[in-house]
Design an enzyme around this catalytic site. Structure first.
Site, PDB file in Angstrom:
ATOM      1  N   ASP A  35       0.361  -5.337  -8.160  1.00 12.09           N
ATOM      2  CA  ASP A  35      -0.743  -4.526  -8.701  1.00 12.09           C
ATOM      3  C   ASP A  35      -1.569  -5.264  -9.736  1.00 12.09           C
ATOM      4  O   ASP A  35      -2.263  -4.644 -10.548  1.00 12.09           O
ATOM      5  CB  ASP A  35      -0.199  -3.225  -9.312  1.00 12.09           C
TER       6      ASP A  35
HETATM    7  N1  LIG Z   1       2.793  -8.975  -3.485  1.00 12.25           N
HETATM    8  C1  LIG Z   1       2.287  -7.727  -3.460  1.00 12.25           C
HETATM    9  N2  LIG Z   1       2.678  -6.899  -2.499  1.00 12.25           N
HETATM   10  C2  LIG Z   1       2.166  -5.644  -2.468  1.00 12.25           C
HETATM   11  C3  LIG Z   1       1.275  -5.189  -3.465  1.00 12.25           C
HETATM   12  C4  LIG Z   1       0.857  -6.138  -4.463  1.00 12.25           C
HETATM   13  O1  LIG Z   1       0.043  -5.828  -5.359  1.00 12.25           O
HETATM   14  N3  LIG Z   1       1.387  -7.386  -4.409  1.00 12.25           N
HETATM   15  N4  LIG Z   1       0.875  -3.880  -3.498  1.00 12.25           N
HETATM   16  C5  LIG Z   1       1.714  -2.987  -2.729  1.00 12.25           C
HETATM   17  C6  LIG Z   1       1.279  -1.559  -2.708  1.00 12.25           C
HETATM   18  N5  LIG Z   1       1.869  -0.855  -3.830  1.00 12.25           N
HETATM   19  C7  LIG Z   1       1.061  -0.338  -4.738  1.00 12.25           C
HETATM   20  O2  LIG Z   1      -0.146  -0.306  -4.561  1.00 12.25           O
HETATM   21  C8  LIG Z   1       3.297  -0.778  -3.973  1.00 12.25           C
HETATM   22  C9  LIG Z   1       4.058  -0.660  -2.872  1.00 12.25           C
HETATM   23  C10 LIG Z   1       5.458  -0.622  -2.985  1.00 12.25           C
HETATM   24  C11 LIG Z   1       6.074  -0.700  -4.183  1.00 12.25           C
HETATM   25  C12 LIG Z   1       7.555  -0.691  -4.253  1.00 12.25           C
HETATM   26  O3  LIG Z   1       8.125  -0.613  -5.293  1.00 12.25           O
HETATM   27  N6  LIG Z   1       8.187  -0.808  -3.040  1.00 12.25           N
HETATM   28  C13 LIG Z   1       9.626  -0.898  -2.950  1.00 12.25           C
HETATM   29  C14 LIG Z   1      10.075  -0.148  -1.724  1.00 12.25           C
HETATM   30  C15 LIG Z   1       9.490   1.216  -1.695  1.00 12.25           C
HETATM   31  C16 LIG Z   1       9.806   1.915  -0.390  1.00 12.25           C
HETATM   32  O4  LIG Z   1      10.510   1.367   0.459  1.00 12.25           O
HETATM   33  O5  LIG Z   1       9.248   3.007  -0.256  1.00 12.25           O
HETATM   34  C17 LIG Z   1      10.009  -2.330  -2.624  1.00 12.25           C
HETATM   35  O6  LIG Z   1       9.216  -3.002  -1.944  1.00 12.25           O
HETATM   36  O7  LIG Z   1      11.126  -2.678  -3.006  1.00 12.25           O
HETATM   37  C18 LIG Z   1       5.278  -0.850  -5.295  1.00 12.25           C
HETATM   38  C19 LIG Z   1       3.891  -0.875  -5.199  1.00 12.25           C
HETATM   39  C20 LIG Z   1       1.938  -3.510  -1.338  1.00 12.25           C
HETATM   40  N7  LIG Z   1       2.547  -4.808  -1.452  1.00 12.25           N
END
Ligand SMILES: Nc1nc2c(c(=O)[nH]1)N[C@@H](CN(C=O)c1ccc(C(=O)N[C@@H](CCC(=O)O)C(=O)O)cc1)CN2
Length: 283
Positions: A227
């Protein structure tokens, strides 16, 4: 019908840079149809976007591009020249929430998004029917217990379709540093808050707990810092104390879709220049 071209460039700022580039365009008979520029006093960098066509071009396009390359060296131009008819190939990634995907598909089918959506990838099956309706390839890539392998599959799909842009349309998996480096400037995410407020996976819950009076959405380029990527578009909507979390989520859907489709259009029209950790939008 004339061929339309878009030249977007940036360089160290100095008096006469725009004049030298437009002079080169004039000398070769390029017919300018739109210009936009910005001089950043903080980075002493000049940004410009010039749209032109070939109705009076005096030389073959190859000769013009050679002349531009020759001019680029002394002026240290970092530029992108593209035929506007060559639409960027877009792969959309989505998890469970379909509202941003539907908005992009609807605007694309209506011809108001100058892109070519080539495939959709997802770690869930919820949006498959929508893609079948639009006769779009749908790649179901569950995380299972191997996030690294799943991400390699995602990249393989992107490359299979010769993707130019990956759009994270409420794709709820964090991309690795390697993938972010591979897709630098080629991946746009929609975050469902007014950044830098309420980062992470559940911003509306955070916003409700904080008692905000405005909710927002932020479209940004994806970087390995979650983010934190360069912001392209932000949209907001006033709310009040009576909003439940569910109402905030559904009110947010509209502004997320607007912010993301606007950011994708600006990218497709080559109107965005990266300026360090920020963007310059040339409209
Ligand atoms: N490298 C990046 N990857 C992603 C970003 C980013 O800015 N940099 N944005 C996300 C989208 N997002 C917020 O906008 C977001 C998505 C997911 C998570 C999160 O904590 N995911 C957990 C799993 C959650 C689940 O399985 O429902 C995780 O990945 O461990 C935070 C923010 C998209 N990718």
């Amino acid at each position: 019908m004339n061929n339309q071209y878009i030249l977007t460039w940036q360089c160290p700022d100095s008096s006469g840079v725009l004049a030298k580039v437009t002079q080169a365009l004039f000398e070769h008979g390029a017919f300018i149809t739109e210009t936009s520029q910005y001089s950043d006093p903080y980075t002493d960098t000049f940004f410009s976007r010039i749209a032109f066509d070939d109705r009076q071009l005096k030389v073959p396009m190859e000769e013009f591009t050679d002349a531009l390359e020759a001019l680029a060296k002394p002026l240290q131009l970092h530029y992108q020249l593209r035929n506007a008819a060559q639409l960027p190939k877009v792969v959309i990634a989505v998890s469970k929430d379909e509202h941003c995907l539907v908005s992009l598909l609807t605007k694309w089918r209506a011809g108001v998004l100058p892109i070519d959506i080539v495939a959709v990838v997802s770690n869930h099956q919820k949006c498959e029917a929508i893609c079948q309706f639009h006769e779009l390839p749908y790649h179901y890539l569950p995380i299972a217990d191997d996030k690294v392998a799943q991400e390699q599959q995602l990249l393989a799909v992107f490359e299979q379709y010769q993707g130019d842009l990956l759009v994270l349309a409420r794709y709820m998996q964090i991309l690795s540093d390697q993938l972010c480096t591979r897709l630098a400037g080629k991946a746009i995410n929609i975050h469902h808050s007014f950044l830098p407020g309420f980062k992470g996976a559940r911003p509306y819950h955070q916003a409700h707990k904080r008692g905000v009076k405005i909710i927002g959405a932020t479209a940004h380029y994806v970087t390995s810092d979650l983010d934190e990527g360069p912001i392209i578009v932000q949209e907001v909507k006033a709310i009040d104390h009576s909003y439940t979390i569910e109402q905030m989520v559904h009110t947010g859907h509209d502004i997320e879709a607007i912010a993301l489709s606007r950011a994708v259009r600006l990218h497709a029209e080559q109107r965005i220049c990266l300026n360090g950790d920020k963007t310059v939008i040339l409209t």
